[in-house]
Design a protein around this motif. Structure first.
Motif, PDB file in Angstrom:
ATOM      1  N   VAL A   1       0.862  -1.180   0.000  1.00  0.00           N
ATOM      2  CA  VAL A   1       0.000   0.000   0.000  1.00  0.00           C
ATOM      3  C   VAL A   1       0.897   1.228   0.000  1.00  0.00           C
ATOM      4  O   VAL A   1       2.036   1.180   0.469  1.00  0.00           O
ATOM      5  CB  VAL A   1      -0.950   0.027   1.222  1.00  0.00           C
ATOM      6  CG1 VAL A   1      -1.939  -1.126   1.178  1.00  0.00           C
ATOM      7  CG2 VAL A   1      -0.166   0.022   2.531  1.00  0.00           C
ATOM      8  N   LEU A   2       0.385   2.317  -0.539  1.00  0.00           N
ATOM      9  CA  LEU A   2       1.109   3.587  -0.550  1.00  0.00           C
ATOM     10  C   LEU A   2       0.407   4.519   0.421  1.00  0.00           C
ATOM     11  O   LEU A   2      -0.617   5.122   0.093  1.00  0.00           O
ATOM     12  CB  LEU A   2       1.112   4.178  -1.960  1.00  0.00           C
ATOM     13  CG  LEU A   2       1.796   3.335  -3.042  1.00  0.00           C
ATOM     14  CD1 LEU A   2       1.546   3.925  -4.426  1.00  0.00           C
ATOM     15  CD2 LEU A   2       3.286   3.215  -2.776  1.00  0.00           C
ATOM     16  N   VAL A   3       0.948   4.632   1.609  1.00  0.00           N
ATOM     17  CA  VAL A   3       0.284   5.383   2.681  1.00  0.00           C
ATOM     18  C   VAL A   3       1.334   6.110   3.506  1.00  0.00           C
ATOM     19  O   VAL A   3       2.341   5.514   3.910  1.00  0.00           O
ATOM     20  CB  VAL A   3      -0.533   4.448   3.593  1.00  0.00           C
ATOM     21  CG1 VAL A   3      -1.139   5.236   4.760  1.00  0.00           C
ATOM     22  CG2 VAL A   3      -1.643   3.751   2.804  1.00  0.00           C
ATOM     23  N   GLY A   4       1.096   7.403   3.763  1.00  0.00           N
ATOM     24  CA  GLY A   4       2.004   8.162   4.614  1.00  0.00           C
ATOM     25  C   GLY A   4       2.024   9.628   4.228  1.00  0.00           C
ATOM     26  O   GLY A   4       1.177  10.100   3.458  1.00  0.00           O
ATOM     27  N   ASP A   5       3.002  10.349   4.758  1.00  0.00           N
ATOM     28  CA  ASP A   5       3.188  11.736   4.340  1.00  0.00           C
ATOM     29  C   ASP A   5       3.931  11.744   3.005  1.00  0.00           C
ATOM     30  O   ASP A   5       4.377  10.692   2.522  1.00  0.00           O
ATOM     31  CB  ASP A   5       3.914  12.531   5.426  1.00  0.00           C
ATOM     32  CG  ASP A   5       5.339  12.076   5.685  1.00  0.00           C
ATOM     33  OD1 ASP A   5       6.017  11.603   4.737  1.00  0.00           O
ATOM     34  OD2 ASP A   5       5.801  12.196   6.840  1.00  0.00           O
ATOM     35  N   PRO A   6       4.076  12.896   2.346  1.00  0.00           N
ATOM     36  CA  PRO A   6       4.695  12.910   1.017  1.00  0.00           C
ATOM     37  C   PRO A   6       6.078  12.273   0.965  1.00  0.00           C
ATOM     38  O   PRO A   6       6.382  11.534   0.017  1.00  0.00           O
ATOM     39  CB  PRO A   6       4.738  14.406   0.686  1.00  0.00           C
ATOM     40  CG  PRO A   6       3.541  14.968   1.386  1.00  0.00           C
ATOM     41  CD  PRO A   6       3.486  14.220   2.690  1.00  0.00           C
ATOM     42  N   ASP A   7       6.921  12.527   1.945  1.00  0.00           N
ATOM     43  CA  ASP A   7       8.258  11.936   1.911  1.00  0.00           C
ATOM     44  C   ASP A   7       8.203  10.418   2.074  1.00  0.00           C
ATOM     45  O   ASP A   7       8.968   9.682   1.417  1.00  0.00           O
ATOM     46  CB  ASP A   7       9.131  12.539   3.013  1.00  0.00           C
ATOM     47  CG  ASP A   7       9.564  13.963   2.697  1.00  0.00           C
ATOM     48  OD1 ASP A   7       9.532  14.340   1.504  1.00  0.00           O
ATOM     49  OD2 ASP A   7       9.929  14.699   3.639  1.00  0.00           O
ATOM     50  N   GLN A   8       7.319   9.945   2.930  1.00  0.00           N
ATOM     51  CA  GLN A   8       7.185   8.502   3.114  1.00  0.00           C
ATOM     52  C   GLN A   8       6.702   7.818   1.842  1.00  0.00           C
ATOM     53  O   GLN A   8       7.226   6.768   1.445  1.00  0.00           O
ATOM     54  CB  GLN A   8       6.236   8.221   4.282  1.00  0.00           C
ATOM     55  CG  GLN A   8       6.798   8.587   5.644  1.00  0.00           C
ATOM     56  CD  GLN A   8       5.743   8.535   6.742  1.00  0.00           C
ATOM     57  OE1 GLN A   8       4.579   8.855   6.526  1.00  0.00           O
ATOM     58  NE2 GLN A   8       6.168   8.148   7.946  1.00  0.00           N
ATOM     59  N   VAL A   9       5.718   8.413   1.198  1.00  0.00           N
ATOM     60  CA  VAL A   9       5.185   7.805  -0.027  1.00  0.00           C
ATOM     61  C   VAL A   9       6.204   7.878  -1.156  1.00  0.00           C
ATOM     62  O   VAL A   9       6.319   6.953  -1.963  1.00  0.00           O
ATOM     63  CB  VAL A   9       3.855   8.469  -0.410  1.00  0.00           C
ATOM     64  CG1 VAL A   9       3.382   7.998  -1.782  1.00  0.00           C
ATOM     65  CG2 VAL A   9       2.787   8.162   0.645  1.00  0.00           C
ATOM     66  N   ARG A  10       6.964   8.968  -1.211  1.00  0.00           N
ATOM     67  CA  ARG A  10       8.028   9.033  -2.215  1.00  0.00           C
ATOM     68  C   ARG A  10       9.020   7.892  -2.005  1.00  0.00           C
ATOM     69  O   ARG A  10       9.436   7.233  -2.967  1.00  0.00           O
ATOM     70  CB  ARG A  10       8.751  10.375  -2.138  1.00  0.00           C
ATOM     71  CG  ARG A  10       9.931  10.488  -3.108  1.00  0.00           C
ATOM     72  CD  ARG A  10      10.509  11.894  -3.120  1.00  0.00           C
ATOM     73  NE  ARG A  10      10.848  12.358  -1.783  1.00  0.00           N
ATOM     74  CZ  ARG A  10      11.981  12.045  -1.149  1.00  0.00           C
ATOM     75  NH1 ARG A  10      12.873  11.255  -1.730  1.00  0.00           N
ATOM     76  NH2 ARG A  10      12.220  12.522   0.059  1.00  0.00           N
ATOM     77  N   GLY A  11       9.389   7.617  -0.758  1.00  0.00           N
ATOM     78  CA  GLY A  11      10.286   6.508  -0.483  1.00  0.00           C
ATOM     79  C   GLY A  11       9.680   5.168  -0.881  1.00  0.00           C
ATOM     80  O   GLY A  11      10.377   4.280  -1.397  1.00  0.00           O
ATOM     81  N   GLN A  12       8.375   5.004  -0.659  1.00  0.00           N
ATOM     82  CA  GLN A  12       7.706   3.765  -1.050  1.00  0.00           C
ATOM     83  C   GLN A  12       7.734   3.585  -2.565  1.00  0.00           C
ATOM     84  O   GLN A  12       7.978   2.477  -3.068  1.00  0.00           O
ATOM     85  CB  GLN A  12       6.265   3.784  -0.529  1.00  0.00           C
ATOM     86  CG  GLN A  12       6.167   3.738   0.994  1.00  0.00           C
ATOM     87  CD  GLN A  12       4.811   4.205   1.506  1.00  0.00           C
ATOM     88  OE1 GLN A  12       3.890   4.487   0.741  1.00  0.00           O
ATOM     89  NE2 GLN A  12       4.691   4.317   2.836  1.00  0.00           N
ATOM     90  N   LEU A  13       7.533   4.671  -3.298  1.00  0.00           N
ATOM     91  CA  LEU A  13       7.561   4.585  -4.757  1.00  0.00           C
ATOM     92  C   LEU A  13       8.973   4.320  -5.274  1.00  0.00           C
ATOM     93  O   LEU A  13       9.160   3.576  -6.248  1.00  0.00           O
ATOM     94  CB  LEU A  13       7.011   5.877  -5.360  1.00  0.00           C
ATOM     95  CG  LEU A  13       5.493   6.066  -5.219  1.00  0.00           C
ATOM     96  CD1 LEU A  13       5.098   7.498  -5.581  1.00  0.00           C
ATOM     97  CD2 LEU A  13       4.744   5.069  -6.090  1.00  0.00           C
ATOM     98  N   GLU A  14       9.959   4.902  -4.645  1.00  0.00           N
ATOM     99  CA  GLU A  14      11.341   4.625  -5.037  1.00  0.00           C
ATOM    100  C   GLU A  14      11.678   3.155  -4.834  1.00  0.00           C
ATOM    101  O   GLU A  14      12.391   2.540  -5.642  1.00  0.00           O
ATOM    102  CB  GLU A  14      12.296   5.515  -4.249  1.00  0.00           C
ATOM    103  CG  GLU A  14      12.235   6.981  -4.668  1.00  0.00           C
ATOM    104  CD  GLU A  14      13.069   7.882  -3.773  1.00  0.00           C
ATOM    105  OE1 GLU A  14      13.423   7.437  -2.646  1.00  0.00           O
ATOM    106  OE2 GLU A  14      13.355   9.027  -4.177  1.00  0.00           O
ATOM    107  N   ARG A  15      11.150   2.571  -3.751  1.00  0.00           N
ATOM    108  CA  ARG A  15      11.376   1.152  -3.491  1.00  0.00           C
ATOM    109  C   ARG A  15      10.692   0.290  -4.551  1.00  0.00           C
ATOM    110  O   ARG A  15      11.256  -0.725  -5.003  1.00  0.00           O
ATOM    111  CB  ARG A  15      10.869   0.813  -2.090  1.00  0.00           C
ATOM    112  CG  ARG A  15      11.482  -0.433  -1.491  1.00  0.00           C
ATOM    113  CD  ARG A  15      11.381  -0.429   0.017  1.00  0.00           C
ATOM    114  NE  ARG A  15      10.006  -0.292   0.487  1.00  0.00           N
ATOM    115  CZ  ARG A  15       9.554   0.685   1.243  1.00  0.00           C
ATOM    116  NH1 ARG A  15      10.382   1.673   1.610  1.00  0.00           N
ATOM    117  NH2 ARG A  15       8.310   0.719   1.648  1.00  0.00           N
ATOM    118  N   ILE A  16       9.495   0.674  -4.970  1.00  0.00           N
ATOM    119  CA  ILE A  16       8.793  -0.064  -6.015  1.00  0.00           C
ATOM    120  C   ILE A  16       9.596  -0.045  -7.317  1.00  0.00           C
ATOM    121  O   ILE A  16       9.748  -1.074  -7.989  1.00  0.00           O
ATOM    122  CB  ILE A  16       7.385   0.544  -6.230  1.00  0.00           C
ATOM    123  CG1 ILE A  16       6.489   0.183  -5.039  1.00  0.00           C
ATOM    124  CG2 ILE A  16       6.764   0.062  -7.535  1.00  0.00           C
ATOM    125  CD1 ILE A  16       5.192   0.951  -5.002  1.00  0.00           C
ATOM    126  N   ALA A  17      10.134   1.114  -7.664  1.00  0.00           N
ATOM    127  CA  ALA A  17      10.955   1.210  -8.874  1.00  0.00           C
ATOM    128  C   ALA A  17      12.200   0.346  -8.766  1.00  0.00           C
ATOM    129  O   ALA A  17      12.626  -0.299  -9.732  1.00  0.00           O
ATOM    130  CB  ALA A  17      11.333   2.668  -9.131  1.00  0.00           C
TER     131      ALA A  17
END
Length: 355
Positions: free
Chosen positions: A297-313
């Protein structure tokens, strides 16, 4: 990476009137285009709060087409087993015209026993009906005077009208949740891939993607031509704790909805769905916190979600497209709009993306 939105309602009349939900989703679709997101999708399901507000994705997407000019429109996914291919191909070709060539067509097999029972179709026929339906639609779009002799449908000669805008046909995606065989066949056939990371481990999904990419390449399809779409529930707020609180509430309601919808698998078996008899139990085993830790899931503040998306990539490649589930109907439309604005303003500009 590219980004868009997917609407997967998990509510019913006791939660939110359908008219209100549709109005909210249409407003969010306009906002998504305004903010630069690339696509709007919706699902096909019946009867249950799990997707039941969307029995016909074409109807909803036609309304989106009338309110937008750039965003692509995606079925997520249309079910060939439940519609005659002449009807399905015609509806989709009409939508491609209404949207001036903005349609992406994802086809799926469906998996809920109650839906198959209502249509009077045996579960064991789902794969063969899927293959036949996709084949028939592609021929109807690309050819004239089509004569079709299948196991389930026979027709022709017919020439479909209107012809699709995108020639020889709109981009075709195959939706696969669990089947390695389906993923490999999609690559061989030159179909794009749509899947949900939530239903498998990271390692399994990486194996599926490797299989798909190998099959695509081995079949001689254009290098870098394959398109891969993932769907993730997404809640973003300035306060990460608030986002987690709301994300947990939303995901728990989503889990309750799917748990009810798959309940009949406890008393059902099908050779076309090996292991699905355990699905009713599997849907309740993983908690929201498990999913958050596992990057499902992509959940959090903007910096947290950016980190989650970087991990997905990093895990799956930076060529994947992410469809964001922003409005299942349990949170407010303002929550969904805030998620889109924070993504557009504070998350995506800091990623190597084109949205």
């Amino acid at each position: 990476m590219d980004f868009g939105v997917v609407f997967f309602p998990t509510v019913g009349p006791r939660d939110r009137p359908a008219t209100q939900y549709f109005d909210e989703c249409l407003a969010l679709s306009e906002l998504a285009e305004e903010l630069g997101f690339r696509h709007v999708k919706t699902v096909e399901h019946y009867f249950f709060p799990y997707g039941g507000y969307s029995p016909d994705p074409v109807t909803f997407l036609a309304a989106v087409a009338a309110r937008t000019t750039r965003v692509r429109l995606g079925t997520s996914a249309a079910i060939p087993a439940f519609t005659h291919p002449v009807k399905l191909a015609g509806k989709l070709a009409m939508l491609d015209n209404l949207s001036h060539g903005r349609l992406d067509v994802a086809f799926g097999r469906a998996f809920l026993p109650d839906e198959f029972a209502a249509f009077g179709i045996p579960l064991d026929e789902s794969r063969d009906r899927f293959v036949e339906g996709v084949t028939a639609c592609k021929r109807l779009w690309a050819e004239e005077d089509v004569v079709f002799e299948g196991r389930f449908h026979r027709f022709g000669p017919v020439t479909l009208l209107p012809r699709p805008v995108q020639l020889p046909h709109p981009p075709v995606f195959v939706t696969s949740a669990r089947s390695a065989e389906s993923v490999e066949q999609a690559g061989t056939d030159g179909h794009h891939l749509q899947t949900v990371p939530n239903v498998m481990t990271r390692e399994t999904l990486q194996e599926r993607l490797a299989t798909y990419r190998r099959a695509w390449s081995a079949a001689g399809h254009p290098p870098d031509g394959a398109r891969i779409h993932f769907s993730y529930p997404c809640v973003v707020a300035e306060d990460g704790d608030e986002a987690v609180r709301k994300g947990r509430f939303d995901e728990e309601r989503n889990t309750a909805a799917i748990s009810t919808a798959v309940r009949s698998w406890a008393a059902t078996t099908s050779s076309a769905y090996p292991g699905y008899e355990k699905l009713a139990d599997l849907t309740t085993r993983t908690t929201f916190d498990d999913k958050l830790r596992a990057g499902k899931v992509l959940v959090g503040d903007p910096d947290q979600v950016r980190g989650q998306l970087e991990r997905i990539a990093e895990w799956y490649g930076d060529d994947v497209t992410v469809s964001l589930g922003i409005h299942s109907g349990h949170l407010t439309v303002d929550d969904a709009a805030r998620t889109l604005r924070l993504l557009a303003d504070q998350v995506l500009p800091k990623l190597p993306v084109t949205a």
